[in-house]
Scaffold this active site. Structure first.
Site, PDB file in Angstrom:
ATOM      1  N   ALA A   1     -34.092  35.261  60.489  1.00  0.00           N
ATOM      2  CA  ALA A   1     -32.746  35.321  59.916  1.00  0.00           C
ATOM      3  C   ALA A   1     -31.899  36.237  60.788  1.00  0.00           C
ATOM      4  CB  ALA A   1     -32.810  35.854  58.495  1.00  0.00           C
ATOM      5  N   THR A   2     -30.769  35.720  61.279  1.00  0.00           N
ATOM      6  CA  THR A   2     -29.923  36.499  62.186  1.00  0.00           C
ATOM      7  C   THR A   2     -28.747  37.166  61.491  1.00  0.00           C
ATOM      8  OG1 THR A   2     -28.564  34.586  62.779  1.00  0.00           O
ATOM      9  CG2 THR A   2     -30.534  35.004  64.132  1.00  0.00           C
TER      10      THR A   2
ATOM     11  N   SER B   1     -22.720  21.682  55.775  1.00  0.00           N
ATOM     12  CA  SER B   1     -23.081  20.288  56.047  1.00  0.00           C
ATOM     13  C   SER B   1     -24.528  19.975  55.705  1.00  0.00           C
ATOM     14  CB  SER B   1     -22.811  19.953  57.521  1.00  0.00           C
ATOM     15  OG  SER B   1     -23.617  20.756  58.364  1.00  0.00           O
ATOM     16  N   GLY B   2     -25.318  20.987  55.332  1.00  0.00           N
ATOM     17  CA  GLY B   2     -26.719  20.759  54.983  1.00  0.00           C
ATOM     18  C   GLY B   2     -27.696  21.143  56.078  1.00  0.00           C
ATOM     19  N   LYS B   3     -27.232  21.907  57.062  1.00  0.00           N
ATOM     20  CA  LYS B   3     -28.080  22.289  58.204  1.00  0.00           C
ATOM     21  C   LYS B   3     -29.318  23.071  57.783  1.00  0.00           C
ATOM     22  CE  LYS B   3     -24.829  24.679  60.089  1.00  0.00           C
ATOM     23  NZ  LYS B   3     -23.760  24.532  59.108  1.00  0.00           N
ATOM     24  N   SER B   4     -29.122  24.099  56.999  1.00  0.00           N
ATOM     25  CA  SER B   4     -30.249  24.943  56.614  1.00  0.00           C
ATOM     26  C   SER B   4     -31.250  24.186  55.759  1.00  0.00           C
ATOM     27  CB  SER B   4     -29.762  26.189  55.866  1.00  0.00           C
ATOM     28  OG  SER B   4     -29.018  27.011  56.744  1.00  0.00           O
TER      29      SER B   4
ATOM     30  N   ALA C   1     -19.685  23.640  58.717  1.00  0.00           N
ATOM     31  CA  ALA C   1     -19.973  24.528  57.583  1.00  0.00           C
ATOM     32  C   ALA C   1     -20.350  23.695  56.361  1.00  0.00           C
ATOM     33  CB  ALA C   1     -18.754  25.394  57.281  1.00  0.00           C
TER      34      ALA C   1
ATOM     35  N   HIS D   1     -30.366  31.707  50.281  1.00  0.00           N
ATOM     36  CA  HIS D   1     -31.323  31.192  51.271  1.00  0.00           C
ATOM     37  C   HIS D   1     -32.735  31.680  50.956  1.00  0.00           C
ATOM     38  CE1 HIS D   1     -29.042  29.259  54.680  1.00  0.00           C
ATOM     39  NE2 HIS D   1     -28.064  29.647  53.871  1.00  0.00           N
TER      40      HIS D   1
END
Length: 184
Positions: free
Chosen positions: A33-34, A13-16, A11, A49
């Site tokens: 987007a889910t 961590s910079g994924k997106s 969570a 986002h």
């Protein structure tokens, strides 16, 4: 088949952000987007986002039948799917299983349903010609969840992540905002 990139990590961590950077060089991007905005916090996250994405990106809000979404956006040069673990959660909750009383057959049914949707996603990726970027959470590096739904989610998400890493050309693990390439 698409150049497939999986971005995983914990969570926040910079994924997106990493996934958005991987898509930013393309002129035609579809963002899948889910998330379902079920509460104020989720709506706030979705808004943040959206604000980061270029206006030129096409956003599709869906978590089922993603093979059809991909086919419908085959003109895109890149597709970014954010996030697999939210998709898994949505699919599991759609089943209306009482997880406090769930049997092993309930777990098996949930796993079969989720893996079926992941299979359709992979079929769609195989037909796509551009870059396909997938964001997911690494959920197996923490405590064992106390509740049956949490344990079922962790297990199924772990199976899904393994399958997606297997078909991906490149896999990044995000750690404190730093991308660590672990495949490719």
């Amino acid at each position: 088949m698409a150049e497939t990139i999986l971005v995983t990590g914990g969570a926040r961590s910079g994924k997106s952000r990493m996934a958005e950077q991987l898509a930013s060089g393309f002129d035609a991007v579809t963002y899948i987007a889910t998330s379902i905005p079920v509460d104020v916090e989720m709506r706030h996250r979705i808004d943040k986002h959206r604000q980061r994405r270029p206006d030129s990106w096409i956003t599709v809000e869906k978590y089922r039948d993603l093979d059809r979404v991909i086919a419908g956006h085959s003109h895109s040069k890149a597709i970014l799917l954010d996030c697999i673990t939210v998709m898994v959660s949505n699919l599991m909750l759609d089943l209306n299983i009482d997880w406090d009383k769930a049997s092993m057959s309930d777990f098996d049914r949930a796993e079969k349903e989720v893996m079926g949707e992941i299979g359709k996603l992979i079929d769609g990726i195989r037909c796509f010609e551009g870059r396909f970027i997938i964001v997911t959470n690494e959920v197996g590096m923490s405590l064992v969840p106390e509740y049956p739904l949490g344990r079922a989610f962790r297990d199924i998400a772990g199976f899904v992540n393994q399958r997606l890493a297997e078909i991906s050309d490149t896999v990044y693990l995000m750690v404190s905002g730093i991308a660590v390439k672990i495949k490719g």
